[in-house]
Design a protein around this motif. Structure first.
Motif, PDB file in Angstrom:
ATOM      1  N   VAL A  65       0.844  -1.196   0.000  1.00 52.62           N
ATOM      2  CA  VAL A  65       0.000   0.000   0.000  1.00 52.62           C
ATOM      3  C   VAL A  65       0.877   1.241   0.000  1.00 52.62           C
ATOM      4  O   VAL A  65       1.731   1.419   0.867  1.00 52.62           O
ATOM      5  N   TYR A  70      -7.964   5.210  -0.569  1.00 52.85           N
ATOM      6  CA  TYR A  70      -8.407   3.986  -1.215  1.00 52.85           C
ATOM      7  C   TYR A  70      -9.852   3.682  -0.842  1.00 52.85           C
ATOM      8  O   TYR A  70     -10.338   4.108   0.202  1.00 52.85           O
ATOM      9  N   PRO A  85      -3.883  -2.527  -4.380  1.00 50.97           N
ATOM     10  CA  PRO A  85      -4.583  -1.269  -4.104  1.00 50.97           C
ATOM     11  C   PRO A  85      -4.416  -0.226  -5.174  1.00 50.97           C
ATOM     12  O   PRO A  85      -5.172   0.738  -5.213  1.00 50.97           O
ATOM     13  N   PHE A  88      -7.503   0.676  -7.032  1.00 50.09           N
ATOM     14  CA  PHE A  88      -8.599   1.333  -6.343  1.00 50.09           C
ATOM     15  C   PHE A  88      -8.758   2.785  -6.791  1.00 50.09           C
ATOM     16  O   PHE A  88      -9.826   3.355  -6.656  1.00 50.09           O
TER      17      PHE A  88
END
Length: 228
Positions: A65, A70, A85, A88
């Motif tokens: 991350v 997010y 992620p 996202f």
């Protein structure tokens, strides 16, 4: 200070039949890059007296991350998932959690109030827990007034009290590689009193509504029924 903060949790498809999957839209911010995965879990408390009835409904790994905001939605089930992620930011990723298995819950514990827990951990350390009361009852007034001798699970409806979550944060070390040879510092007062305001706003919360004191769930056994 936590490296990851949940900024909003929206409960979708609620109220819903007991046997329908759970759906949540989760928004969070990362304030420092993390090389390992975040692990999100959804846990159903099957009994107020015996934690062996708790059911892990779903677990998903998200990572690594980077710094940023997010958001994702539960809409994948029956598998262990690892999500990147980075998608996202442009695509709303999905993750759906199966309902609890009623065969693993005592009949007397299905109707009434229980708790649903959404947790997030980093490197095996849980740092945030969002708890919701869940009220399960029959979807028909006559069934509520005169419950049948045998539970009719397909007539049970759940209602997650989405506007009354309880958020608890735990101080952890997000970067143990930076001080693996140092003595761990005791939790600071700031760490132990980080934002714990119920996340009821559909938008990112403002400073005024994320600086509340800690609120935790009282024992389920101390509650009666909850109004829908």
């Amino acid at each position: 200070m936590s490296a990851v903060n949940i900024t909003n949790v929206a409960v979708l498809d609620n109220p819903s039949a007991f046997l329908n999957p759970f759906q949540f839209e989760i928004s969070y911010e990362c304030l420092a890059s993390l090389k390992d995965d975040l692990e999100w879990k959804l846990i159903y408390v099957g009994s107020a007296e015996d934690e062996t009835y708790d059911q892990l409904l779903e677990s998903v790994l998200v990572g690594p991350v980077n710094v940023g905001n997010y958001r994702f939605v539960f809409q994948v089930s029956n598998i262990d998932v690892k999500l990147n992620p980075s998608v996202f930011l442009s695509v709303l990723s999905s993750w759906q959690a199966d309902p609890p298995d009623p065969s693993k819950i005592r009949d007397e514990d299905i109707i009434g109030v229980t708790v649903l827990l959404l947790t997030c951990s980093y490197m095996g350390q849980e740092f945030v827990r969002v708890g919701y009361y869940v009220n399960n009852d029959y979807d028909d007034e006559q069934l509520r007034e005169e419950p049948p001798p045998k539970l009719l699970i397909d007539r049970v409806q759940r209602n997650i009290l989405a506007d009354k979550p309880r958020v608890t944060k735990f101080p952890i070390n997000f970067h143990p590689e930076n001080n693996e040879h140092e003595e761990p510092a005791p939790p600071s007062l700031d760490d132990s009193t980080e934002p714990k305001q119920p996340l009821s706003s559909p938008d990112f919360p403002t400073e005024s509504n994320i600086n509340a004191e800690e609120q935790t769930l009282p024992p389920v056994s101390s509650l009666g029924s909850v109004e829908n």
